[in-house]
Design a protein around this motif. Sequence first.
Motif: not given
Length: 308
Positions: A189-206, A227-237
Amino acid sequence: MVRIFTLSDFADLPDWAERFKFWHHSPSGCNRPDDLEFFEKAVARPAKIWSPANSPMLAGTLAETHAKRVVIDGDDSKESFRDALALLQEHQPAAWDEKDQQKHKIILEGEYDSDVVDDLTGTVFELTLEHMVHGLREATRGENSVTDGPWISLDMVGLALDFAGEIDVQTRGVVELKTQWPYFKENAKRGFTMNSLPARPKSEHVSQVAVYWAWMKQHSANVPVTLVYANCKGYRVFSSQDCDELSPSRLDDALERLRLVAATREKLMSKADDLKDLLEMVAPDFSHWMWKSKSPEYKALAQQTWAN
């Protein structure tokens, strides 16, 4: 920023560390396959053959730097963003990397409506940096001391080499900053697809924050991890106060996984008489996605190295 370590950074290392230019372990290195990790440290770096940072990697570094300038140093957000934007605009994706050319265009020019800040519309890059600032502020709220993180070196039982890395932000504990960038998809729709914020911390980041947590535990019994994750849609801590993946037991599990990978690699290097001997112990898998992202020059040297 990537720090290149040399023998002078470490003391009393075994002779195979010098032989294979393998000075330390890292959490990110333990996520790479053995063939790529050995080739990177023992062949590519000494030959000064690099795969340049791609657009998402550069944009992630710029987002981290921007958030720290605004939150820690108190710099003007608009001025800091202009500096970051100029650096991203200067980036020239490699001619051979069509996907990175697409990602660079999306990050710079893709438009999105913020879900965090009312009536805020901007580019993917602008909004991600704005959300990273919001995330870092939330992660450090109430802290008496918030500083740029140091380089650390952690000794682990049974290993000859330390784990090394750089903490993003240091408070009473560890704060790690991660970005998620969209990617090109035809007919999206926008010419790109979102890489969503993870629902839980990623194992490699843990695994990464586990090393920093263990280092800080040497000086303090209570070390919170965030751990703080951010994308253009929002952020998750995610915080160790309310997230199981960042609990002491799970961090200890992550450390043990890293230790096992590192111990296996040290065993292989200790048994190898030379580079040819070492590379004969690991079969290259050039179909792995981490190899596919490397430059033609890098991959050609790898194929030649194993062929010899």
